[in-house]
Design a protein around this motif. Structure first.
Motif, PDB file in Angstrom:
ATOM      1  N   TRP A 102       0.822  -1.201   0.000  1.00 24.65           N
ATOM      2  CA  TRP A 102       0.000   0.000   0.000  1.00 24.65           C
ATOM      3  C   TRP A 102       0.863   1.260   0.000  1.00 24.65           C
ATOM      4  O   TRP A 102       0.537   2.249  -0.656  1.00 24.65           O
ATOM      5  CB  TRP A 102      -0.933  -0.007   1.218  1.00 24.65           C
ATOM      6  N   ALA A 103       1.969   1.225   0.721  1.00 25.23           N
ATOM      7  CA  ALA A 103       2.880   2.382   0.746  1.00 25.23           C
ATOM      8  C   ALA A 103       3.457   2.645  -0.640  1.00 25.23           C
ATOM      9  O   ALA A 103       3.680   3.795  -1.021  1.00 25.23           O
ATOM     10  CB  ALA A 103       4.006   2.148   1.752  1.00 25.23           C
ATOM     11  N   ALA A 104       3.674   1.581  -1.402  1.00 26.59           N
ATOM     12  CA  ALA A 104       4.275   1.707  -2.732  1.00 26.59           C
ATOM     13  C   ALA A 104       3.375   2.459  -3.702  1.00 26.59           C
ATOM     14  O   ALA A 104       3.865   3.046  -4.676  1.00 26.59           O
ATOM     15  CB  ALA A 104       4.609   0.328  -3.297  1.00 26.59           C
ATOM     16  N   ILE A 105       2.087   2.454  -3.455  1.00 28.09           N
ATOM     17  CA  ILE A 105       1.171   3.181  -4.355  1.00 28.09           C
ATOM     18  C   ILE A 105       0.742   4.516  -3.751  1.00 28.09           C
ATOM     19  O   ILE A 105      -0.229   5.137  -4.194  1.00 28.09           O
ATOM     20  CB  ILE A 105      -0.063   2.337  -4.730  1.00 28.09           C
TER      21      ILE A 105
ATOM     22  N   ASP B 151       0.094   6.387   6.198  1.00 29.09           N
ATOM     23  CA  ASP B 151      -0.077   5.460   7.317  1.00 29.09           C
ATOM     24  C   ASP B 151      -1.539   5.386   7.749  1.00 29.09           C
ATOM     25  O   ASP B 151      -2.061   4.300   8.050  1.00 29.09           O
ATOM     26  CB  ASP B 151       0.777   5.892   8.507  1.00 29.09           C
ATOM     27  N   LEU B 152      -2.208   6.528   7.783  1.00 26.04           N
ATOM     28  CA  LEU B 152      -3.615   6.558   8.185  1.00 26.04           C
ATOM     29  C   LEU B 152      -4.479   5.794   7.186  1.00 26.04           C
ATOM     30  O   LEU B 152      -5.359   5.009   7.579  1.00 26.04           O
ATOM     31  CB  LEU B 152      -4.093   8.006   8.298  1.00 26.04           C
ATOM     32  N   GLU B 153      -4.238   6.020   5.907  1.00 29.73           N
ATOM     33  CA  GLU B 153      -5.018   5.316   4.886  1.00 29.73           C
ATOM     34  C   GLU B 153      -4.780   3.809   4.944  1.00 29.73           C
ATOM     35  O   GLU B 153      -5.720   3.008   4.820  1.00 29.73           O
ATOM     36  CB  GLU B 153      -4.668   5.857   3.502  1.00 29.73           C
ATOM     37  N   ILE B 154      -3.510   3.414   5.142  1.00 28.71           N
ATOM     38  CA  ILE B 154      -3.201   1.985   5.243  1.00 28.71           C
ATOM     39  C   ILE B 154      -3.877   1.381   6.464  1.00 28.71           C
ATOM     40  O   ILE B 154      -4.411   0.263   6.411  1.00 28.71           O
ATOM     41  CB  ILE B 154      -1.676   1.757   5.312  1.00 28.71           C
ATOM     42  N   SER B 155      -3.904   2.111   7.568  1.00 32.73           N
ATOM     43  CA  SER B 155      -4.533   1.602   8.786  1.00 32.73           C
ATOM     44  C   SER B 155      -6.029   1.382   8.574  1.00 32.73           C
ATOM     45  O   SER B 155      -6.603   0.401   9.073  1.00 32.73           O
ATOM     46  CB  SER B 155      -4.301   2.563   9.952  1.00 32.73           C
ATOM     47  N   MET B 156      -6.662   2.263   7.813  1.00 40.63           N
ATOM     48  CA  MET B 156      -8.092   2.113   7.536  1.00 40.63           C
ATOM     49  C   MET B 156      -8.342   0.943   6.594  1.00 40.63           C
ATOM     50  O   MET B 156      -9.289   0.173   6.783  1.00 40.63           O
ATOM     51  CB  MET B 156      -8.633   3.416   6.935  1.00 40.63           C
ATOM     52  N   ILE B 157      -7.501   0.788   5.585  1.00 44.53           N
ATOM     53  CA  ILE B 157      -7.653  -0.317   4.629  1.00 44.53           C
ATOM     54  C   ILE B 157      -7.470  -1.660   5.319  1.00 44.53           C
ATOM     55  O   ILE B 157      -8.222  -2.616   5.073  1.00 44.53           O
ATOM     56  CB  ILE B 157      -6.635  -0.173   3.486  1.00 44.53           C
ATOM     57  N   MET B 158      -6.483  -1.753   6.213  1.00 42.87           N
ATOM     58  CA  MET B 158      -6.152  -3.019   6.862  1.00 42.87           C
ATOM     59  C   MET B 158      -6.886  -3.224   8.186  1.00 42.87           C
ATOM     60  O   MET B 158      -6.731  -4.274   8.833  1.00 42.87           O
ATOM     61  CB  MET B 158      -4.636  -3.087   7.111  1.00 42.87           C
ATOM     62  N   SER B 159      -7.645  -2.228   8.591  1.00 49.22           N
ATOM     63  CA  SER B 159      -8.374  -2.295   9.872  1.00 49.22           C
ATOM     64  C   SER B 159      -7.402  -2.514  11.036  1.00 49.22           C
ATOM     65  O   SER B 159      -7.617  -3.354  11.915  1.00 49.22           O
ATOM     66  CB  SER B 159      -9.435  -3.405   9.846  1.00 49.22           C
ATOM     67  N   ARG B 160      -6.320  -1.763  10.993  1.00 50.85           N
ATOM     68  CA  ARG B 160      -5.322  -1.799  12.050  1.00 50.85           C
ATOM     69  C   ARG B 160      -5.059  -0.362  12.500  1.00 50.85           C
ATOM     70  O   ARG B 160      -5.392   0.588  11.787  1.00 50.85           O
ATOM     71  CB  ARG B 160      -4.002  -2.430  11.570  1.00 50.85           C
ATOM     72  N   SER B 161      -4.469  -0.194  13.670  1.00 49.50           N
ATOM     73  CA  SER B 161      -4.150   1.155  14.137  1.00 49.50           C
ATOM     74  C   SER B 161      -2.996   1.735  13.327  1.00 49.50           C
ATOM     75  O   SER B 161      -2.202   0.999  12.724  1.00 49.50           O
ATOM     76  CB  SER B 161      -3.774   1.124  15.618  1.00 49.50           C
ATOM     77  N   ARG B 162      -2.893   3.057  13.331  1.00 51.82           N
ATOM     78  CA  ARG B 162      -1.784   3.702  12.630  1.00 51.82           C
ATOM     79  C   ARG B 162      -0.458   3.283  13.248  1.00 51.82           C
ATOM     80  O   ARG B 162       0.536   3.095  12.542  1.00 51.82           O
ATOM     81  CB  ARG B 162      -1.937   5.221  12.690  1.00 51.82           C
ATOM     82  N   ALA B 163      -0.440   3.121  14.570  1.00 48.44           N
ATOM     83  CA  ALA B 163       0.788   2.699  15.257  1.00 48.44           C
ATOM     84  C   ALA B 163       1.231   1.312  14.782  1.00 48.44           C
ATOM     85  O   ALA B 163       2.427   1.057  14.626  1.00 48.44           O
ATOM     86  CB  ALA B 163       0.568   2.692  16.764  1.00 48.44           C
ATOM     87  N   THR B 164       0.271   0.443  14.540  1.00 48.86           N
ATOM     88  CA  THR B 164       0.605  -0.904  14.064  1.00 48.86           C
ATOM     89  C   THR B 164       1.211  -0.844  12.664  1.00 48.86           C
ATOM     90  O   THR B 164       2.184  -1.546  12.359  1.00 48.86           O
ATOM     91  CB  THR B 164      -0.646  -1.797  14.051  1.00 48.86           C
TER      92      THR B 164
ATOM     93  N   SER C 281      11.048   5.386   1.510  1.00 48.07           N
ATOM     94  CA  SER C 281      11.230   5.199   0.070  1.00 48.07           C
ATOM     95  C   SER C 281      12.217   4.079  -0.230  1.00 48.07           C
ATOM     96  O   SER C 281      11.991   3.248  -1.113  1.00 48.07           O
ATOM     97  CB  SER C 281      11.717   6.504  -0.573  1.00 48.07           C
ATOM     98  N   GLN C 282      13.324   4.054   0.520  1.00 42.83           N
ATOM     99  CA  GLN C 282      14.310   3.005   0.274  1.00 42.83           C
ATOM    100  C   GLN C 282      13.783   1.637   0.691  1.00 42.83           C
ATOM    101  O   GLN C 282      14.123   0.620   0.074  1.00 42.83           O
ATOM    102  CB  GLN C 282      15.619   3.308   1.013  1.00 42.83           C
ATOM    103  N   THR C 283      12.947   1.601   1.732  1.00 38.90           N
ATOM    104  CA  THR C 283      12.344   0.333   2.137  1.00 38.90           C
ATOM    105  C   THR C 283      11.481  -0.228   1.020  1.00 38.90           C
ATOM    106  O   THR C 283      11.559  -1.413   0.677  1.00 38.90           O
ATOM    107  CB  THR C 283      11.498   0.529   3.404  1.00 38.90           C
ATOM    108  N   VAL C 284      10.661   0.623   0.423  1.00 35.18           N
ATOM    109  CA  VAL C 284       9.815   0.204  -0.695  1.00 35.18           C
ATOM    110  C   VAL C 284      10.670  -0.242  -1.873  1.00 35.18           C
ATOM    111  O   VAL C 284      10.414  -1.271  -2.512  1.00 35.18           O
ATOM    112  CB  VAL C 284       8.867   1.347  -1.111  1.00 35.18           C
ATOM    113  N   PHE C 285      11.727   0.521  -2.161  1.00 32.79           N
ATOM    114  CA  PHE C 285      12.594   0.204  -3.290  1.00 32.79           C
ATOM    115  C   PHE C 285      13.268  -1.150  -3.102  1.00 32.79           C
ATOM    116  O   PHE C 285      13.300  -1.986  -4.005  1.00 32.79           O
ATOM    117  CB  PHE C 285      13.646   1.301  -3.444  1.00 32.79           C
ATOM    118  N   LYS C 286      13.816  -1.387  -1.904  1.00 27.52           N
ATOM    119  CA  LYS C 286      14.510  -2.649  -1.653  1.00 27.52           C
ATOM    120  C   LYS C 286      13.540  -3.828  -1.667  1.00 27.52           C
ATOM    121  O   LYS C 286      13.863  -4.917  -2.154  1.00 27.52           O
ATOM    122  CB  LYS C 286      15.266  -2.598  -0.329  1.00 27.52           C
ATOM    123  N   ALA C 287      12.355  -3.628  -1.121  1.00 28.36           N
ATOM    124  CA  ALA C 287      11.351  -4.697  -1.139  1.00 28.36           C
ATOM    125  C   ALA C 287      10.972  -5.056  -2.567  1.00 28.36           C
ATOM    126  O   ALA C 287      10.747  -6.228  -2.903  1.00 28.36           O
ATOM    127  CB  ALA C 287      10.118  -4.265  -0.359  1.00 28.36           C
ATOM    128  N   SER C 288      10.924  -4.053  -3.438  1.00 27.41           N
ATOM    129  CA  SER C 288      10.633  -4.299  -4.853  1.00 27.41           C
ATOM    130  C   SER C 288      11.782  -5.064  -5.512  1.00 27.41           C
ATOM    131  O   SER C 288      11.550  -6.003  -6.260  1.00 27.41           O
ATOM    132  CB  SER C 288      10.404  -2.967  -5.562  1.00 27.41           C
TER     133      SER C 288
END
Length: 249
Positions: free
Chosen positions: A195-198, A202-215, A233-240
């Motif tokens: 989700w971060a890659a697109i 953090d707030l939007e991801i928490s709502m999509i995954m039904s998890r807290s922002r802290a999680t 950004s580098q985390t997303v890049f390396k994961a890709s």
């Protein structure tokens, strides 16, 4: 020159000892970094840090090689991004053989604290794929802050040793040290990164995954640590790069 050149992982300690001996003979202690953007320090074939094992730096919490913010905070690190030739520096400024206007714009406030040295001769090592390494040669005499004469006499010599050591280290140990142990990502970490890659926050991801922002932040932070990434950004890049996520969707 061959004394500081590394041909295979078993050579690392021998070459590091040779570089250390050369540095000490000239009154300096070497501080090597093979990637100024990374959190890791050069290691031997067994994963032991050369900084403490060979170069004699202490293991206390505030030593330069344990400072994860030095890549952003140190004026020496900043200068290595703008200069390819050896230079020397102290709180009074950067000193190069040829003028470099970029260096004059680097903030030297609280130099000793941020650079973790009072003065140094520094050799940037620009490597393939944009990687930058460096070796900082720090005077054994803490009262020696004017390194002009030493720089003129030793700059070229130290530059050759530093570039040979760092370039051969990266060539030999690059794949060996490509990822730290425990780099396998969990299902939740991968999901957050997708989700971060697109561009989701953090707030939007928490709502999509039904998890807290802290999680969500917890999972993204864990992923960055596992992938030795310095930011989102580098985390997303390396994961890709590793095939965990795709940037084409």
């Amino acid at each position: 020159m061959d004394a500081v050149r590394i041909a295979d992982p078993a050579d690392v300690r021998r070459a590091a000892r040779a570089l250390n001996d050369l540095s000490l003979a000239h009154g300096f202690r070497a501080a090597p970094a093979h990637d100024i953007a990374g959190k890791r320090t050069p290691v031997d074939a067994d994963g032991q840090p050369l900084a403490s094992e060979i170069f004699g730096w202490g293991s206390e919490d505030k030593v330069w090689w344990k400072n994860t913010r030095i890549a952003l905070d140190s004026p020496i690190t900043s200068a290595c991004r703008f200069e390819s030739d050896a230079f020397w520096v102290n709180p009074g400024g950067f000193h190069t053989r040829l003028p470099n206007l970029y260096l004059s714009g680097i903030d030297l406030t609280n130099f000793e604290k941020r650079a973790m040295t009072i003065a140094a001769i520094v050799v940037p090592v620009h490597l393939p794929f944009g990687q930058i390494g460096a070796i900082s040669f720090n005077p054994l005499d803490p009262s020696l802050t004017d390194l002009e004469q030493a720089y003129l006499e030793l700059g070229d010599e130290l530059g050759l040793y530093a570039r040979t050591f760092i370039a051969s280290y990266v060539h030999v140990m690059g794949s060996f040290q490509a990822l730290p142990p425990g780099s396998r990502l969990s299902k939740r970490e991968v999901e957050c990164l997708r989700w971060a890659a697109i561009g989701k926050t953090d707030l939007e991801i928490s709502m999509i995954m039904s998890r807290s922002r802290a999680t969500v932040r917890f999972h993204l932070h864990n992923a960055s640590i596992k992938l030795n990434a310095v930011n989102r950004s580098q985390t997303v890049f390396k994961a890709s790069q590793l095939g965990y996520i795709s940037l084409n969707k």
